[in-house]
Design an enzyme around this catalytic site. Sequence first.
Site, PDB file in Angstrom:
ATOM      1  CB  CYS A   2      -0.880   0.014   1.237  1.00 55.22           C
ATOM      2  SG  CYS A   2      -1.880  -1.458   1.398  1.00 55.22           S
ATOM      3  NE  ARG A  27       4.755   1.309  -1.186  1.00 61.77           N
ATOM      4  CZ  ARG A  27       5.492   0.983  -0.137  1.00 61.77           C
ATOM      5  NH1 ARG A  27       6.756   1.338  -0.091  1.00 61.77           N
ATOM      6  NH2 ARG A  27       4.975   0.319   0.864  1.00 61.77           N
ATOM      7  CD1 TRP A  75      -0.215  -6.462  -1.386  1.00 62.73           C
ATOM      8  CD2 TRP A  75       0.266  -5.879  -3.475  1.00 62.73           C
ATOM      9  NE1 TRP A  75       0.411  -7.522  -1.989  1.00 62.73           N
ATOM     10  CE2 TRP A  75       0.712  -7.203  -3.267  1.00 62.73           C
ATOM     11  CE3 TRP A  75       0.471  -5.286  -4.737  1.00 62.73           C
ATOM     12  CZ2 TRP A  75       1.348  -7.946  -4.254  1.00 62.73           C
ATOM     13  CZ3 TRP A  75       1.113  -6.039  -5.710  1.00 62.73           C
ATOM     14  CH2 TRP A  75       1.542  -7.350  -5.468  1.00 62.73           C
ATOM     15  CG  ASN A  99       0.341   2.069   3.804  1.00 63.47           C
ATOM     16  OD1 ASN A  99      -0.745   2.120   3.247  1.00 63.47           O
ATOM     17  ND2 ASN A  99       1.437   2.599   3.305  1.00 63.47           N
ATOM     18  N   GLY A 100      -0.338  -1.346   6.640  1.00 63.53           N
ATOM     19  CA  GLY A 100       0.044  -2.228   7.743  1.00 63.53           C
ATOM     20  C   GLY A 100      -1.087  -3.183   8.057  1.00 63.53           C
ATOM     21  CD  GLU A 479      17.050 -18.477  -7.043  1.00 69.45           C
ATOM     22  OE1 GLU A 479      16.756 -19.173  -8.023  1.00 69.45           O
ATOM     23  OE2 GLU A 479      16.770 -17.263  -6.970  1.00 69.45           O
ATOM     24  CE  LYS A 483      18.040 -14.550  -8.911  1.00 60.40           C
ATOM     25  NZ  LYS A 483      16.910 -15.373  -8.760  1.00 60.40           N
ATOM     26  CD  GLU A 486      17.682 -14.508 -13.350  1.00 60.16           C
ATOM     27  OE1 GLU A 486      17.727 -14.517 -12.108  1.00 60.16           O
ATOM     28  OE2 GLU A 486      16.629 -14.368 -13.988  1.00 60.16           O
ATOM     29  CG  HIS A 502      29.053 -39.286 -10.354  1.00 58.33           C
ATOM     30  ND1 HIS A 502      29.500 -40.581 -10.297  1.00 58.33           N
ATOM     31  CD2 HIS A 502      28.571 -38.988  -9.119  1.00 58.33           C
ATOM     32  CE1 HIS A 502      29.272 -41.067  -9.079  1.00 58.33           C
ATOM     33  NE2 HIS A 502      28.713 -40.110  -8.346  1.00 58.33           N
ATOM     34  CE  LYS A 598      10.096  -9.380 -10.941  1.00 59.69           C
ATOM     35  NZ  LYS A 598      11.117 -10.223 -10.295  1.00 59.69           N
TER      36      LYS A 598
HETATM   37  O1  M6R Z   1       6.827 -15.232 -12.437  1.00 61.18           O
HETATM   38  P1  M6R Z   1       7.396 -16.611 -12.289  1.00 61.18           P
HETATM   39  O2  M6R Z   1       7.833 -16.904 -10.888  1.00 61.18           O
HETATM   40  O3  M6R Z   1       6.484 -17.675 -12.827  1.00 61.18           O
HETATM   41  O4  M6R Z   1       8.681 -16.612 -13.208  1.00 61.18           O
HETATM   42  C1  M6R Z   1       9.434 -17.748 -13.439  1.00 61.18           C
HETATM   43  C2  M6R Z   1      10.783 -17.377 -13.975  1.00 61.18           C
HETATM   44  O5  M6R Z   1      10.664 -16.715 -15.204  1.00 61.18           O
HETATM   45  C3  M6R Z   1      11.545 -16.480 -13.004  1.00 61.18           C
HETATM   46  O6  M6R Z   1      11.668 -17.079 -11.753  1.00 61.18           O
HETATM   47  C4  M6R Z   1      12.949 -16.140 -13.537  1.00 61.18           C
HETATM   48  O7  M6R Z   1      13.739 -17.285 -13.521  1.00 61.18           O
HETATM   49  C5  M6R Z   1      13.546 -15.017 -12.695  1.00 61.18           C
HETATM   50  N1  M6R Z   1      14.118 -14.029 -13.553  1.00 61.18           N
HETATM   51  C6  M6R Z   1      14.541 -15.480 -11.702  1.00 61.18           C
HETATM   52  O8  M6R Z   1      15.286 -14.482 -11.115  1.00 61.18           O
END
Ligand code: M6R
Length: 603
Positions: A2, A27, A75, A99-100, A479, A483, A486, A502, A598
Amino acid sequence: MCGIVGYIGKNEKKEVILNGLKELEYRGYDSAGMAIYDGVELRHFKAVGKLENLSSKMSDFTSAGAGVAIGHTRWATHGKPTEINAHPHLGEYSFVIHNGIIENYKELKTELEKAGVRFVSQTDTEVIVHLFEFYNKSASSPFEAYEKTISRLQGAYATLLITKAAPNVVFFAKNAAPMIIGQSGDEFYFASSDAPLIGLCDSAIYLDDGCYGFADTSGNLKIFDSDKKPFNKAPTALSKDKGYAQKGGYRFFMEKEIYEQSAVASECLMGRISGDEVCLDIDESVLESRDEVVLCACGTSYHAALTASYLLERLAKIRTKVEIASEFRYKSPFLNKNALFVVISQSGETADTLEALKIAKNAGLKSLAICNVDNSSIVRLADAVLLTRAGIEKGVASTKAFATQVLVLWLLALRLAKMRNTLSPSEFSSETEALRGIPAVLNFAPALQERIYRICKHYLHGHGFFFIGRDIFYPLALEGALKLKEISYLHAEGYPSGEMKHGPIALADSGLYTIALLPSTCLYDKAISNAQELAARDAFITAISPEPFELADDYIATSKHSHMMSEFFEMMVVLQLLALEISVRLGNDVDMPRNLAKSVTVE
Ligand code: M6R
């Protein structure tokens, strides 16, 4: 999350509030509203969806003349994103925005209902305005009624209230949610972050928790602290850069989102653990009589799913399968009608995950979505939904969304464990105790980031990275590698530590960086042996562990914990910061890395 904006002055109030709310749009929100006193009348407007909807509802309205106004973007947390639930909330002659979360709203609501008050929304916020009007019947002044109201609230709030009982006044209060006040001549501005104030005031007062008070059209401003003593904090100069302000003073949204993880974890857990019970805000019939869980997602959400597969099998003793959505779609999957099909997505719009959900639904499976965006396509389609409550995530590289996905999946594993009676009471309570501690685990000191920044200079060359871990630290290694890939564009892989021998160990030499996750609570000796095998081949080893590792070239110390999920979340932060700082050193665009989006709405 919010947003709040308030204004006292002679300018066109509608525009001041709309412009301020626009600055908070990043936000995320699902409805908006405002209330305005223009010296003659107290009016209010609300609309679901974007600010343009609110603006067009108000197109014929003007608000010249000295007066007060409050506006809000919501939100949804308590109750759906509808106009009734949008702020401001109305009493008989007053409006409030907030908010909160008011944690004791149920008991306050019951108390007020007994006194004859009728509630119209499903929100926690509405109690504030009714409580104020209730006390105002007997108080010597509206301010006394407001003071009494605030003293009854428990939980988090940043709130503004305007009322016909004191038409030239804005009452405000703050606890565990941000609120700032700026002044320019006899005009006042209120906001939940500094972005709406930039360009309007040079400085602002950042209220402390427990502060409350009022300001009016005659230029008076009174602020009190939690002991009811005058609060005299000096104003702080405001940045001139709006982008910087939206990032809350951080250089990048991703950085801000890493720091926000502690707060969003609290929000995610709020109301979902009570004593030693896990209470999920869903109709639990979708969980009943399931003999299998199928988790389906992409990217980071897939890593959350993989992590959950360990938790579900270990805690709830239920057979669990994990599927990459884009593969699942075309493999003619064998689907068991008694399986619970869980899709995980931060955006709720990922095309592959959405299609996988359709396949499972058509096959007659019960479905559950774990998602950060209410009303998204995936949320609308699933039989049940658990929102992750991470707030909008701007950085393309997902951080806080992942943290909250794992938390929700851990809660799900515990709820199924309870239903299936697979944990003893003491095992269950050690799980809930660990869960409660996660917000604190995620709260890290900036010194950690400084240390990581310093060691990152070692990692800008070489021919690649291996992130290795065992058990739940294997999906975390995946993960960490994702990161880094990316946002640094360096080659990185995640591997189960025991699998290196292996094949991939053939790559080991002094130009291979190995990021070894060595938690003390999970297969420590085994993980150490695997790291030793790599050190023996001259790989560059970065140990992330509470225990020093003598063969490590770099060592990032983590805290000692008694639960492996606490170690998981602490190491997660280290990996996020590592990716961030390597990317910064390489001069890349951290928030908008090349080739990525995104929300991936294409196949
Ligand atoms: O919106 P989603 O969680 O479904 O997206 C899945 C992937 O596209 C997303 O997690 C992507 O790997 C991110 N860029 C990871 O940082």
